[in-house]
Design a protein around this motif. Sequence first.
Motif, PDB file in Angstrom:
ATOM      1  N   UNK A 145      -5.741  -1.567  -0.325  1.00  0.00           N
ATOM      2  CA  UNK A 145      -5.948  -0.658   0.799  1.00  0.00           C
ATOM      3  C   UNK A 145      -5.962  -1.394   2.137  1.00  0.00           C
ATOM      4  N   UNK A 146      -6.758  -2.439   2.220  1.00  0.00           N
ATOM      5  CA  UNK A 146      -6.888  -3.165   3.472  1.00  0.00           C
ATOM      6  C   UNK A 146      -5.574  -3.836   3.879  1.00  0.00           C
ATOM      7  N   UNK A 147      -4.861  -4.350   2.893  1.00  0.00           N
ATOM      8  CA  UNK A 147      -3.581  -5.001   3.195  1.00  0.00           C
ATOM      9  C   UNK A 147      -2.567  -3.993   3.729  1.00  0.00           C
ATOM     10  N   UNK A 148      -2.535  -2.795   3.137  1.00  0.00           N
ATOM     11  CA  UNK A 148      -1.637  -1.744   3.643  1.00  0.00           C
ATOM     12  C   UNK A 148      -1.993  -1.373   5.075  1.00  0.00           C
ATOM     13  N   UNK A 149      -3.288  -1.179   5.326  1.00  0.00           N
ATOM     14  CA  UNK A 149      -3.719  -0.779   6.662  1.00  0.00           C
ATOM     15  C   UNK A 149      -3.412  -1.861   7.691  1.00  0.00           C
ATOM     16  N   UNK A 150      -3.636  -3.120   7.319  1.00  0.00           N
ATOM     17  CA  UNK A 150      -3.386  -4.214   8.256  1.00  0.00           C
ATOM     18  C   UNK A 150      -1.895  -4.333   8.587  1.00  0.00           C
ATOM     19  N   UNK A 151      -1.050  -4.294   7.567  1.00  0.00           N
ATOM     20  CA  UNK A 151       0.390  -4.404   7.807  1.00  0.00           C
ATOM     21  C   UNK A 151       0.921  -3.198   8.571  1.00  0.00           C
TER      22      UNK A 151
END
Length: 226
Positions: free
Chosen positions: A38-44
Motif C-alpha cells: 500500500x505505502x509503496x503504491x501511494x509513494x510512487x
Amino acid sequence: MDGATQNFQLKTLEKDVEDITFYSRTQAVANRTGYRGFADWAEKTSRTHEHLLLTLGQVAFVGASLTYGAIFGAARGNIGLMCYAFALFDCGFIVPTVALTLLRWASQQPKDAVFASPQIWTLLLNIFLYGSVAAIGAAICLLNISLLILHFPVGQNGQLTDAKLQFDVEPTPAGTFALGCFGLAAVVVVVSGLCHYLANGWDAMIKDFFGRRECCGEGLQDYVSA
C-alpha cells in the motif's frame, strides 16, 4: 521419510501459506502489480502525479480567488456565469488537494497494510484527476462566454455606453454545486479512512494519531568513557 524431514516440510508449507495470504491481502507482489504494498503504491503514485496535482490546485485556487473578487466587485458582466465558474474552480481545487493529501497519508502506512487491487485505486484517482481538469477547463470556458455575451449598448447620441450587470442566470445552483464538491470530498476522506481502518484494525488509527514505534525495545544506555 523421518520425522525431522516431515516437520521441515510442514513448516515450509506453513511459511508458503503465510506468504500467499500476506501477498493476497496487501498486493505486495512487485512482479505482478508493480508495487510492494500500500505505502509503496501511494509513494510512487504521489511522485508521478504530484506535479500535475499541485499545478491543478494552484491554477484552480488563483482562478477561484479572481472570480470571487469579480463577483462582488464587478460593474458589468454576467454574474450567474461567474458564480458557476467560481463553483467549478472550487471543484478543481478541492479534488487534487484531497487526492494529494490522501496519497501522502497512505505513503506513511506500514507495508503490511491491507490493500485492494492497485489498478482499481489508480483508475479512481485518474477519474477524479481528469474530472478536476474538466472542471477547470469548463470554468475558463464560462468566463470566456461571459466575455462573448458582454454587450455595450448604443446611447441616444450614437456612442457606445457602458455595459450593465446581467442577472439572467440563477446563481443559487452554482453555490449548491460548490457545497456538493466539499461534501463529496469529505465523504471520500471518511470512506477511505473507514475502509482502511476496518481492514487493518482500529489500532492502526491509534498509531496514526500517536505515532508509530518501529522498535519497542529500550533505548541505548548512556555511554560512559572508561
